[in-house]
Design an enzyme around this catalytic site. Structure first.
Site, mmCIF file in Angstrom:
data_model
loop_
_atom_site.group_PDB
_atom_site.id
_atom_site.type_symbol
_atom_site.label_atom_id
_atom_site.label_comp_id
_atom_site.label_asym_id
_atom_site.label_seq_id
_atom_site.Cartn_x
_atom_site.Cartn_y
_atom_site.Cartn_z
ATOM 1 N N HIS A 62 98.239 67.799 -33.834
ATOM 2 C CA HIS A 62 97.417 66.594 -33.823
ATOM 3 C C HIS A 62 96.957 66.178 -35.225
ATOM 4 C CE1 HIS A 62 96.155 68.166 -29.619
ATOM 5 N NE2 HIS A 62 97.291 67.504 -29.547
ATOM 6 N N LYS A 71 89.675 69.709 -41.499
ATOM 7 C CA LYS A 71 89.166 70.603 -40.461
ATOM 8 C C LYS A 71 88.986 72.008 -41.019
ATOM 9 C CE LYS A 71 91.646 68.184 -36.783
ATOM 10 N NZ LYS A 71 92.734 68.292 -35.803
ATOM 11 N N TYR A 131 85.999 73.961 -34.400
ATOM 12 C CA TYR A 131 86.470 73.056 -35.448
ATOM 13 C C TYR A 131 85.257 72.379 -36.078
ATOM 14 C CZ TYR A 131 90.272 72.281 -31.896
ATOM 15 O OH TYR A 131 91.235 72.382 -30.932
ATOM 16 N N ASP A 168 100.923 65.938 -25.490
ATOM 17 C CA ASP A 168 101.662 66.821 -26.391
ATOM 18 C C ASP A 168 103.122 66.971 -25.952
ATOM 19 O OD1 ASP A 168 99.440 67.096 -27.967
ATOM 20 O OD2 ASP A 168 98.892 69.079 -27.198
#
Length: 181
Positions: A62, A71, A131, A168
């Site tokens: 992603h 991140k 995250y 996905d």
């Protein structure tokens, strides 16, 4: 805290200093001043996310094409194989990947700057994944690259087919994906 560079410029492995005894352990999971001193990166985090997944779940690859997110990721329960893929067209490592085990046991973190796709597969019975992101989730700008694109060639540690979300399963090949300049 120890910062380890990777073959992908900007992607860093962070190893915290852990203080443990017979009562348990303590470690500083993030310190802005120390992170900047050691990495040269000074992110401003605006959102924290937490996912929990079963063994064999693969999330990714992603990224957000606008409002791109840096991140800082880590695992607080279980273990994952975590991957960053360089999507910066002007980068000498465009289309290359770096992967590492992140686990509750090793307490490692991975810094993935904006311009990279990110994904992971759960290798333990279950994993809780945290995250910290430098921009807000923007579903209109969310994109995905196919987890098993042969042009990237990620060597996922899988026992069979992974469990994927619908989006996905139909992610773009790198050759067809929107990428960064």
């Amino acid at each position: 805290m120890n910062v380890i560079t990777t073959p992908l410029e900007g992607v860093l492995v962070i190893e915290p200093r852990v203080f443990g005894d017979d009562r348990g352990y303590f470690f500083e999971s993030y310190n802005a001043r120390r992170f900047k001193e050691l990495s040269g990166v000074d992110p401003v985090f605006v959102q924290d996310n937490h996912s929990r997944s079963a063994k064999g779940v693969l999330r990714g690859l992603h990224y957000q094409i606008q409002q791109a997110q840096g991140k800082l990721v880590r695992v607080t329960e279980g273990a994952v194989f975590d991957v960053a893929v360089d999507l910066r067209k002007s980068s000498p490592t465009f289309g290359q990947w770096f992967g590492i085990e992140l686990s509750a046991e090793n307490k490692r973190q991975l810094w993935i700057p904006a311009g990279f796709a990110h994904g992971f597969v759960v290798t333990s019975d279950v994993a809780s994944f945290l995250y910290k992101t430098t921009d807000y989730w923007a579903p209109e700008f969310e994109r995905a690259v196919l987890w098993n694109d042969p042009a990237i060639g990620i060597e996922w540690p899988l026992d069979g087919e992974p469990q994927l979300s619908g989006k996905d399963q139909v992610a773009a090949l790198l050759a067809d994906a929107e990428v960064f300049a």
